[in-house]
Design a protein around this motif. Structure first.
Motif, short mmCIF file in Angstrom:
data_model
loop_
_atom_site.label_atom_id
_atom_site.label_comp_id
_atom_site.label_asym_id
_atom_site.label_seq_id
_atom_site.Cartn_x
_atom_site.Cartn_y
_atom_site.Cartn_z
N UNK A 126 0.86 -1.19 0.00
CA UNK A 126 0.00 0.00 0.00
C UNK A 126 0.88 1.23 0.00
N UNK A 127 0.69 2.04 -1.02
CA UNK A 127 1.57 3.20 -1.20
C UNK A 127 0.92 4.50 -0.76
N UNK A 128 0.01 4.38 0.16
CA UNK A 128 -0.62 5.60 0.66
C UNK A 128 -1.88 5.97 -0.08
N UNK A 129 -1.89 5.73 -1.36
CA UNK A 129 -3.05 6.05 -2.18
C UNK A 129 -3.61 4.82 -2.87
N UNK A 130 -2.76 3.88 -3.15
CA UNK A 130 -3.20 2.73 -3.92
C UNK A 130 -2.27 1.55 -3.69
N UNK A 131 -2.76 0.40 -4.12
CA UNK A 131 -1.95 -0.80 -4.03
C UNK A 131 -1.07 -0.90 -5.28
N UNK A 132 0.17 -1.23 -5.03
CA UNK A 132 1.08 -1.39 -6.16
C UNK A 132 1.90 -2.65 -5.97
N UNK A 133 2.20 -3.31 -7.07
CA UNK A 133 3.04 -4.51 -6.97
C UNK A 133 4.39 -4.17 -6.34
#
Length: 409
Positions: A153-160
DNA sequence: TCGCCTACCACATTTGAATAGA
DNA sequence: ATCTATTCAAATGTGGTAGGCG
């Protein structure tokens, strides 16, 4: 929940339905590319068992290609209907609480996993039509990885964020009403609200084992059992609902998800402000299985239709018997084998478990799916790689096996 | 230092037994 | 004597949070 191990500890902690994986390794394909498809769909996972399904093995052996998956959650509208692969003509499934799922999916559904096991919320609640009212069916649910990535979780969205952990042993949750007649299943929605997710690879309770921070997709399988002690299984039908995709976490990452859960889940009422209730039609997760009581009272299956199990299942305590009649081993009618006293009660349930579920551990079959079978952690090795403490016959071509196949989807 | 996991907490709901009343 | 409704306590499920671990 009762687990096969509690009933027949000699059978070990899990049922391996596939052959040993001599060449299995723990590497995932590079993946992470857009258009990544369900690994299980690209290659028959249990070809060996499908050969035993007489109805339409060819259909299952050649699953149709599925549309590519989105790179991330909550970035695309959910399809209008479930994607299905089946050999049960006319059978269709619909997601009862689709709106709730869609709401979660629009944000990026997260599911808490704990060592002791955590229920899914929302739960998969489906309606089925087109079944033969007289025929008997099993309802199964499993959860499969969506891709070969780990997420962050990058604070705003999920990223690989790197490669996925080695795949864990596949477990399948068998709806406790199984086997039951088509009429029974069609009478009211079928809920899998008692499914529990865990991150404990040593889980002895039969919960579905997942890795944290990975993306998963629940699947619902319907298997026709020609008769109570059938030696032949009829068709199978598998469904997935793209909006039920989720990322497993040990703590919620997205505050929006937390708020949605608190607002929608009655058990989280204590965290609501001003005692507000969730609007959309009340609790959306209620079920015939006693999901949420304020919405729908529990309805016990009619004895003459649901899992009557008139006799000890197929010759007494055996893996085959359990696999044939999982429900018969739970909620335990008196004629059924008693549990081994050395397993008095699952630690997570202090009382009897009338709706306790059964689980099968399915092992990736040979033939190489998109995901090579991972080498399980050591505690599993003896069961999954060496055949376990019991032998479960492995069908040859044309043979019939009285165990659940894991449909190819 | 950071990200993740675990154990524990308080709160609400669920469940079943016990009891009272019709 | 039987059935139904109510009450109560224990069990269960929930997210929050502090602390531990790699």
């Amino acid at each position: 929940m009762y687990h096969p191990q509690e009933l027949y500890p000699s059978l070990g902690t899990s049922y391996r339905l596939g052959p040993p994986q001599p060449g299995a390794d723990s590497s995932f394909p590079p993946a992470l590319a857009e258009g990544y498809c369900y690994p299980d769909l690209n290659s028959p996972k249990l070809d060996c068992f499908l050969s035993g399904i007489e109805a339409t093995p060819h259909t299952l052996a050649a699953p149709p290609p599925l549309p590519p998956l989105p790179p991330a959650l909550g970035t695309e509208p959910a399809p209008a209907a479930a994607e299905a692969l089946h050999s049960l003509p006319g059978v269709s499934l619909s997601l009862e609480n689709r709106e709730l799922w869609k709401e979660f999916n629009s944000v990026g559904t997260e599911m808490i996993i704990t060592k002791a096991g955590r229920r899914m919320f929302p739960a998969c609640r489906v309606s089925v039509t087109g079944l033969d009212p007289e025929a008997r069916y099993l309802f199964l649910l499993d959860v499969v990885p969506v891709d070969g990535a780990r997420y962050r979780w990058q604070g705003q969205r999920w990223e690989p964020s790197g490669k996925a952990e080695p795949r864990l042993p596949d477990r399948v949750y068998i709806h406790p009403d199984s086997p039951a007649t088509g009429a029974h299943w069609m009478r009211q929605p079928v809920s899998f609200h008692r499914v529990k997710l865990t991150n404990s690879t040593l889980d002895p309770h039969g919960h579905l084992i997942l890795h944290s921070m990975h993306k998963y997709q629940p699947r619902v399988h319907l298997v026709q059992a020609a008769q109570l002690c059938s030696q032949h299984w009829g068709g199978v039908a598998s469904f997935r609902f793209p909006e039920t995709m989720f990322i497993s976490v040990t703590a919620y990452q997205n505050p929006q998800i937390t708020q949605l859960k608190i607002a929608a889940n009655p058990f989280a009422k204590g965290f609501r402000e001003n005692g507000r209730n969730y609007a959309p039609g009340g609790p959306c997760d209620s079920t015939l299985g006693g999901d949420i009581r304020e919405s729908e009272p529990e309805q016990a299956p009619e004895p003459q239709e649901a899992a009557p199990a008139p006799a000890p299942p197929c010759g007494g305590p055996s893996a085959e018997a359990y696999l044939l009649h999982p429900a018969a081993f739970h909620g335990a009618p008196s004629h059924l084998p008693t549990r081994n006293p050395s397993f008095p009660e699952a630690p997570d349930s202090g009382r009897s478990a009338p709706y306790s579920a059964a689980f099968l551990d399915l092992h990736s079959g040979p033939g190489g799916s998109g995901y090579p079978a991972a080498v399980p952690p050591a505690p599993f090795a003896s069961h999954f790689l060496q055949g376990g403490p019991f032998s479960l016959s492995y069908p040859g071509p044309g043979a019939c096996l009285d165990v659940g196949s894991k449909p190819m989807f």
